[in-house]
Write an enzyme that holds these catalytic residues in place. Structure first.
Site, short mmCIF file in Angstrom:
data_model
loop_
_atom_site.label_atom_id
_atom_site.label_comp_id
_atom_site.label_asym_id
_atom_site.label_seq_id
_atom_site.Cartn_x
_atom_site.Cartn_y
_atom_site.Cartn_z
N GLU A 87 0.87 -1.41 0.05
CA GLU A 87 0.19 0.02 0.09
C GLU A 87 0.89 1.33 -0.08
OE1 GLU A 87 -2.75 0.22 3.12
OE2 GLU A 87 -3.31 -1.77 3.21
N GLU A 112 -8.60 9.63 5.62
CA GLU A 112 -8.94 8.30 5.44
C GLU A 112 -9.99 7.79 4.40
OE1 GLU A 112 -7.69 4.17 6.89
OE2 GLU A 112 -6.94 6.11 7.05
N GLU A 145 -13.54 5.90 0.14
CA GLU A 145 -14.29 5.02 0.78
C GLU A 145 -15.22 5.58 1.97
OE1 GLU A 145 -12.52 0.76 1.15
OE2 GLU A 145 -11.01 2.03 1.04
#
Length: 457
Positions: A273, A336, A327
């Site tokens: 990631e 985030e 998301e």
């Protein structure tokens, strides 16, 4: 992702300005992106995502991405990637790890989750858990390697062990003493009890050590340029005397050093990631669409460049950008929820070199007619000089503004900077964020060319 990511501090600064070497990397951006090792994390904690089959078709036909990492083994998504050839990595959720130490349970997991989709879906790797060491959950940590071993044995029993690897991803919280990179080691108590058997397993099964380096979680106001691989003073490892011009190189070499101390420098490293958010909370600096595009474009460009790092020269890294989509159901800070490179309608927030040429040319933002990038009125001379150094340091053709060149006169920093800024803007695809230059550039419809000096368009 795990927030406990140590930034790598160093003891001495160099006196000369250096920068992350993008010469050669730029070529990859211009020819459509990396072609062998660029992947993306496909997270699904959102209520506005397109159907998996549309995602698979878009990645296959409209991008150069040929690898996808899933955070579970969702059968609908695995089916969507059938017959695409895209390499898929699946993940065992953390809470399932203790159960998979039992061979019968591991065999059932392979039978239920993998075999119905393989080989039509090109599953190449199973990641057992996600950043398990950083959870500090002793049960998960104690059962991690046994679960990996059981899953591998289960693969052997159905003759899939040569086709599918077993590994587990780690945050940089696994390291201690990482100042400077050459002194890095695994955290006390885990080095011989966890990482030595883990690395032994990875070596024996020809599987990679997967890490999630995030310069985003390690930067400060003072180190933003270092994190983004912009021109910066550079940092010296006082032991090796090696120069570091960007945070990612330092992070990767810290991981390498820790592995080397245990005798496993030969195990491959995969970047599981890495990314940068396009939106954050009000008190965050360097969190916007332009900066996210800049960071991710550099990452994509370097993937197959073969430049490596100071301790691992001439080496490329299989790399997975985080993430495919924003998301909106994630908890935590605003950032985030905003790591995505694509909107839910599959249009890009920005192009980082992954779109195929026909898709890039069909992007309205990329075909705005005759536009040029020039310096903003009142931009400081020192900032404009940095723009010259940055663009020309990439290896772009700055000969017209060198003495004797067609654009050398007038011999001013502003004039030379505008030529260089426009050169970069046009070369990189005429995206708005490529004319930002730390808020010193702006786009104009008026041709700045004069006399025999022609600005590229």
């Amino acid at each position: 992702m795990n927030y406990v990511l140590p930034f790598l501090y160093f003891s001495s600064f160099t006196s000369s300005v250096s920068m992350f070497n993008l010469v050669g990397l730029l070529i990859i951006c211009l020819t459509g992106g990396a072609d062998a090792s660029i992947g993306v994390n496909y997270g699904t904690l959102a209520n506005n995502l397109p159907p998996p089959h549309q995602v698979a078709e878009f990645l296959l036909h409209s991008t150069v991405i040929n690898r996808v990492r899933l955070f579970d083994a969702d059968p609908q998504i695995l089916q969507a990637f059938a017959n695409t050839g895209i390499a898929v990595t699946v993940t065992v959720p953390n809470d399932q790890i203790p159960h998979l130490t039992n061979l019968t349970s591991a065999q059932k997991w392979i039978s239920d989750q993998i075999q119905p989709h393989f080989p039509s879906t090109n599953i190449i790797r199973i990641l057992v858990g996600n950043e398990v060491i950083s959870t500090a959950n002793h049960l998960l940590i104690r059962t991690l390697v046994p679960a990996m071993q059981s899953l591998h044995t289960a693969l052997v029993s159905v003759s899939l062990h040569r086709r599918i690897q077993i590994s587990t991803p780690h945050s940089l919280g696994i390291l201690s003493g990482s100042t400077p990179p050459s002194s890095a080691k695994f955290r006390r108590g885990y080095n011989t009890q966890v990482f030595k058997p883990l690395l032994s397993f990875l070596r024996a099964t020809s599987s990679p050590f997967v890490v999630n380096p995030y310069p985003f979680f390690g930067y400060s106001t003072e180190t933003l340029d270092f994190a983004l691989a912009r021109p910066n003073p550079g940092l010296i490892d006082r032991h090796t005397k090696l120069l570091y011009t960007n945070m990612l190189d330092a992070q990767l070499d810290s991981v390498y050093s820790a592995m080397d101390k245990l005798g496993f420098s030969d195990v491959e490293i995969v970047i599981g990631e890495i990314g940068w958010p396009s939106e954050g909370d009000k008190d965050q600096i360097g969190v916007d669409v332009s900066t996210a595009a800049e960071f991710n474009k550099n990452v994509v460009a370097r993937v197959d460049s073969g430049t490596g790092t100071p301790l691992m020269p001439n080496r490329s890294f299989e790399t997975y950008i985080f993430a495919l989509f924003n998301e909106n159901l994630k908890s935590g800070p605003t950032s985030e929820r905003n790591f995505g490179i694509l909107r839910s309608d599959l249009t890009p927030f920005y192009d980082i070199g992954i779109l195929r040429p026909k898709v890039r040319s069909s992007n309205p933002e990329n075909n705005p007619g005759s536009l040029w990038c020039v310096a903003k009125s009142g931009a400081e001379t020192v900032a404009l000089q940095r723009n010259i150094d940055y663009v020309c340091g990439l290896g772009l053709d700055c000969r017209p503004i060198i003495e004797g060149g067609l654009c050398y006169l007038p011999n001013t920093v502003k004039a030379h900077s505008e030529y260089a800024m426009n050169l970069f803007y046009q070369t990189m695809g005429k995206y708005k964020f490529d004319c930002d230059f730390e808020n010193t550039g702006e786009i104009t419809t008026m041709d700045p060319s004069y006399g025999n000096c022609e600005y590229q368009v």
